[in-house]
Motif scaffolding. Structure first.
Motif, PDB file in Angstrom:
ATOM      1  N   LEU A  29       0.863  -1.178   0.000  1.00 55.62           N
ATOM      2  CA  LEU A  29       0.000   0.000   0.000  1.00 55.62           C
ATOM      3  C   LEU A  29       0.897   1.225   0.000  1.00 55.62           C
ATOM      4  CD1 LEU A  29      -2.648  -1.148   2.643  1.00 55.62           C
ATOM      5  CD2 LEU A  29      -2.451  -1.758   0.221  1.00 55.62           C
ATOM      6  N   ALA A  30       0.952   1.903  -1.140  1.00 54.19           N
ATOM      7  CA  ALA A  30       1.875   3.015  -1.309  1.00 54.19           C
ATOM      8  C   ALA A  30       1.164   4.162  -2.022  1.00 54.19           C
ATOM      9  CB  ALA A  30       3.109   2.550  -2.092  1.00 54.19           C
ATOM     10  N   ARG A  31       1.942   5.124  -2.465  1.00 54.85           N
ATOM     11  CA  ARG A  31       1.349   6.282  -3.128  1.00 54.85           C
ATOM     12  C   ARG A  31       2.374   6.948  -4.048  1.00 54.85           C
ATOM     13  NH1 ARG A  31       1.071  10.478   2.059  1.00 54.85           N
ATOM     14  NH2 ARG A  31       3.324  10.528   2.454  1.00 54.85           N
ATOM     15  N   GLY A  32       1.893   7.854  -4.888  1.00 57.90           N
ATOM     16  CA  GLY A  32       2.760   8.684  -5.714  1.00 57.90           C
ATOM     17  C   GLY A  32       3.610   7.915  -6.695  1.00 57.90           C
ATOM     18  N   ALA A  33       4.805   8.454  -6.960  1.00 61.52           N
ATOM     19  CA  ALA A  33       5.720   7.872  -7.938  1.00 61.52           C
ATOM     20  C   ALA A  33       6.181   6.491  -7.520  1.00 61.52           C
ATOM     21  CB  ALA A  33       6.922   8.801  -8.134  1.00 61.52           C
ATOM     22  N   HIS A  34       6.302   6.274  -6.218  1.00 69.18           N
ATOM     23  CA  HIS A  34       6.732   4.961  -5.705  1.00 69.18           C
ATOM     24  C   HIS A  34       5.700   3.898  -6.078  1.00 69.18           C
ATOM     25  CE1 HIS A  34       9.257   2.430  -3.328  1.00 69.18           C
ATOM     26  NE2 HIS A  34       8.474   2.355  -2.261  1.00 69.18           N
ATOM     27  N   LEU A  35       4.435   4.212  -5.875  1.00 80.40           N
ATOM     28  CA  LEU A  35       3.358   3.284  -6.240  1.00 80.40           C
ATOM     29  C   LEU A  35       3.349   3.036  -7.743  1.00 80.40           C
ATOM     30  CD1 LEU A  35       0.746   1.687  -5.802  1.00 80.40           C
ATOM     31  CD2 LEU A  35      -0.500   3.857  -5.809  1.00 80.40           C
ATOM     32  N   LYS A  36       3.432   4.089  -8.535  1.00 81.38           N
ATOM     33  CA  LYS A  36       3.396   3.948  -9.991  1.00 81.38           C
ATOM     34  C   LYS A  36       4.539   3.083 -10.490  1.00 81.38           C
ATOM     35  CE  LYS A  36       3.239   6.622 -14.280  1.00 81.38           C
ATOM     36  NZ  LYS A  36       3.278   7.990 -14.882  1.00 81.38           N
ATOM     37  N   ALA A  37       5.742   3.284  -9.939  1.00 79.25           N
ATOM     38  CA  ALA A  37       6.899   2.496 -10.354  1.00 79.25           C
ATOM     39  C   ALA A  37       6.715   1.022 -10.024  1.00 79.25           C
ATOM     40  CB  ALA A  37       8.164   3.037  -9.684  1.00 79.25           C
ATOM     41  N   MET A  38       6.174   0.729  -8.845  1.00 77.97           N
ATOM     42  CA  MET A  38       5.955  -0.667  -8.470  1.00 77.97           C
ATOM     43  C   MET A  38       4.913  -1.313  -9.365  1.00 77.97           C
ATOM     44  SD  MET A  38       6.269  -0.959  -4.318  1.00 77.97           S
ATOM     45  CE  MET A  38       5.164   0.382  -3.908  1.00 77.97           C
ATOM     46  N   GLN A  39       3.887  -0.561  -9.717  1.00 77.68           N
ATOM     47  CA  GLN A  39       2.841  -1.107 -10.586  1.00 77.68           C
ATOM     48  C   GLN A  39       3.368  -1.377 -11.987  1.00 77.68           C
ATOM     49  OE1 GLN A  39      -0.042   2.050 -10.081  1.00 77.68           O
ATOM     50  NE2 GLN A  39      -1.257   0.854  -8.630  1.00 77.68           N
ATOM     51  N   GLU A  40       4.285  -0.535 -12.464  1.00 80.40           N
ATOM     52  CA  GLU A  40       4.768  -0.644 -13.846  1.00 80.40           C
ATOM     53  C   GLU A  40       6.008  -1.526 -13.974  1.00 80.40           C
ATOM     54  OE1 GLU A  40       5.393   3.350 -15.126  1.00 80.40           O
ATOM     55  OE2 GLU A  40       3.240   3.792 -15.330  1.00 80.40           O
ATOM     56  N   LYS A  41       6.913  -1.463 -12.973  1.00 77.49           N
ATOM     57  CA  LYS A  41       8.200  -2.147 -13.100  1.00 77.49           C
ATOM     58  C   LYS A  41       8.513  -3.100 -11.952  1.00 77.49           C
ATOM     59  CE  LYS A  41      10.156   1.849 -15.545  1.00 77.49           C
ATOM     60  NZ  LYS A  41      11.237   2.867 -15.524  1.00 77.49           N
ATOM     61  N   GLY A  42       7.651  -3.151 -10.950  1.00 83.14           N
ATOM     62  CA  GLY A  42       7.908  -4.005  -9.803  1.00 83.14           C
ATOM     63  C   GLY A  42       8.726  -3.300  -8.736  1.00 83.14           C
TER      64      GLY A  42
END
Length: 308
Positions: A29-42
């Motif tokens: 459970l994250a947010r912002g750029a960190h969340l987006k990066a995990m969703q796109e690249k792990g």
């Protein structure tokens, strides 16, 4: 078991990353750029002792978008985000969910439990040196990774069997987990390291090697540890080791150049855990009639310089 990790910095990223790498069902459970990066690249964890750990695909959503009921909810945010953690727990934790706060500040579980009487909130602590170095990336430069958690004295231990099973799962994931029967002792033992280190690093403006090479820094660190130890004795805690010797061994094993999360937060001009790591000891010292002159000195100095 189904895991949810709230807060994917050094602590949550390592715990969740190791669990996910071992094949467990983990949602970050994250947010912002960190969340987006995990969703796109792990999620990637760079380590010096076992190479890179890369979790892809990575189950990652915002806290608002998480609508499951986990078996275990790890709370790994900073102390100043505790209210958000309480609201999340109130919404998603079920009657059989183990809620385990892994924060730097001693006694967080009891604080949460008071506001969540129908949930099972344990206390926990971690020994790890890790930080988020960029979106989707965690750095773990030191091998140490030990997690302690347990029920407080008098707490309903209906979920003890699940807590014991969690220990096995975490150990299988290469996390040195300890389901302890004296979490107050173990959490305060850990606090006796992280709080003095954080206080001294901020006060002197130094990195880890100063504790090994600079006499004034080292002696201040020792004095702060002794003040925490005296406070623990006044609270009825019986320690099972020499805190000064234990903490010095940990400190002397650190690589040079390491900073604390509180230092980084203060340097960035944002909120920090100063109230929980430093001011709290001064307050508890007054409550239990234990002198804390070094903590008081650092507390006063930091507040006077606008660092608190």
């Amino acid at each position: 078991m189904k895991f949810a990790i709230f807060g994917v910095g050094g602590t949550g990223g390592v715990i969740g990353g190791y669990l996910a790498n071992a094949g467990n069902d983990v949602t970050f459970l994250a947010r912002g750029a960190h969340l987006k990066a995990m969703q796109e690249k792990g999620l990637t964890i760079h380590t010096n002792h076992r190479g890179d750990i890369h979790i892809e695909p990575c189950k990652a959503v915002s806290a608002d978008d998480y609508h499951e009921t986990p078996d275990v909810l790890f709370i790994c945010v900073k102390y100043y985000s505790l209210e958000a953690a309480i609201e999340l727990t109130r919404r998603i934790a079920g009657p059989d969910t183990l809620v385990i706060p892994i924060l730097n500040v001693f006694g967080t579980g009891a604080v949460m439990q008071e506001k969540l009487p129908d949930k099972t909130v344990l206390d926990g602590c971690i020994y790890v040196f890790a930080k988020r170095s960029g979106p989707g990336v965690i750095e773990q430069p030191q091998e140490i990774l030990r997690v302690f958690y347990g029920f407080r004295p008098g707490q309903d231990s209906r979920l003890a069997e699940k807590a014991a099973e969690l220990e096995k799962i975490m150990r299988a994931a290469d996390i040195h987990a300890h389901f302890t029967d004296d979490i107050q002792r173990d959490a305060l033992t850990k606090f006796s390291f992280v709080s003095p280190m954080g206080a001294a690093c901020l006060y002197f403006g130094v990195t880890s090697e100063a504790f090994q090479e600079n006499k004034e820094v080292r002696e201040t660190f020792i004095g702060l540890v002794k003040e925490v130890e005296a406070l623990g004795h006044a609270m009825g805690v019986t320690f099972d080791r020499d805190l000064v010797a234990t903490d010095l061994r940990l400190m002397d094993a650190f690589a040079p150049g390491l900073t604390t999360s509180m230092q980084r937060d203060v340097a960035a001009g944002g909120p920090s855990e100063f109230s929980g790591l430093v001011s709290r000891i001064v307050t508890l010292g007054k409550k239990y009639h234990v002198p804390t002159p070094l903590y008081k000195k650092i507390d006063d100095w930091c507040k006077a310089h606008g660092l608190a």
